[in-house]
Motif scaffolding. Sequence first.
Motif, PDB file in Angstrom:
ATOM      1  N   ALA A  65      69.318  53.830  32.199  1.00  0.00           N
ATOM      2  CA  ALA A  65      68.083  54.601  32.322  1.00  0.00           C
ATOM      3  C   ALA A  65      67.607  55.014  30.933  1.00  0.00           C
ATOM      4  N   CYS A  68      69.650  57.767  29.239  1.00  0.00           N
ATOM      5  CA  CYS A  68      71.115  57.673  29.312  1.00  0.00           C
ATOM      6  C   CYS A  68      71.607  56.267  28.984  1.00  0.00           C
ATOM      7  N   PRO A 128      66.115  55.504  38.721  1.00  0.00           N
ATOM      8  CA  PRO A 128      66.716  56.674  38.053  1.00  0.00           C
ATOM      9  C   PRO A 128      65.645  57.730  37.783  1.00  0.00           C
ATOM     10  N   GLN A 133      67.634  62.106  35.441  1.00  0.00           N
ATOM     11  CA  GLN A 133      67.956  61.706  34.076  1.00  0.00           C
ATOM     12  C   GLN A 133      68.079  62.916  33.156  1.00  0.00           C
ATOM     13  N   VAL A 160      72.853  58.963  38.720  1.00  0.00           N
ATOM     14  CA  VAL A 160      72.875  59.070  37.260  1.00  0.00           C
ATOM     15  C   VAL A 160      73.477  60.396  36.794  1.00  0.00           C
ATOM     16  N   ASN A 189      77.559  51.579  40.856  1.00  0.00           N
ATOM     17  CA  ASN A 189      77.209  52.021  39.508  1.00  0.00           C
ATOM     18  C   ASN A 189      78.403  52.639  38.781  1.00  0.00           C
TER      19      ASN A 189
END
Length: 307
Positions: A65, A68, A128, A133, A160, A189
């Motif tokens: 993202a 990140c 995301p 985030q 996330v 993920n």
Amino acid sequence: PSAPPRRARSASRPPSRASAVRAAESSSSAGALGDGWTASQVAAFADSPETRALVTCDLLELKPAELCPELPMYLLRDGDDIVELWARTESFFERARSADAKKKRASPLELETGARDSSLHPPYWAVPWVGGQGVARYILDHPEVVRGKTVLDVGSGCGVAALAAARAGASSVCANDVDPLAAVAFFANAEACDVARLSQTTLETSVEDLLRRSAEDVARFDVIMAGDVCFMKGLAEAFQAWLAEVSRRKPGAVTILGDPSRREQWAPKPGWAEGMRAAATYEVRTAATSALTEGQEVRNTVVWLSA
């Protein structure tokens, strides 16, 4: 009693379809599901090779993202593809429902009723969202907030923020989302981020609608966080009221909310909850067509933190 969370397995391979469905039926039966969700949908979207293939399909790619770069995840290649992914999830459930109906020899009336109940929410877990985030970036920059603590991420989506908490050294992280496919995406993920190797964090998921739970019900969590959950008026009011309540769950507890003010009239403002302060603001720049910013090239997200 609260629905027991699903714990991450030590092996990277997802369970078989049969065992996954049995696990989902067991874990979802005791807790309140989100509006529009049924136990049969939770069972159909349990973690399995088939659902892993769905949350890592060709419409998604492994990429970080915007805020990140440390966290590669399976995210939509293009925001406009969310409609096609939505159609695929509905087709997946319809096949699973039909196969289950044949196995149980369902009547024509039961088949018709099941078809009416098969409408699904959009696959928000493939994006995301900016609020999440912001929470993730704050945690990565301030790992002491979660290190060694039990963490609950409500409305986790792609996970996330939950993944950031695991990377920052939380003792356990529960990624909660009413969409059961979000749990599958979170585990996929987590593997992409190599969480098992990089941390000792215990990962869990939950599909329960926690807005129906009291502060006492979630008091075991040291940190409760939510990102981008105020995008509709009713949800914004419900989440702000719930987070204000749970922020007083026990001494020393931490509550975090990330919000990009998608609608100014119901976005959290100073004083929305006692003891909550704006701790950081992050700017996200992305393609104008991205679902992240809904046609805007730039969005700012504010991270609210309990004092």
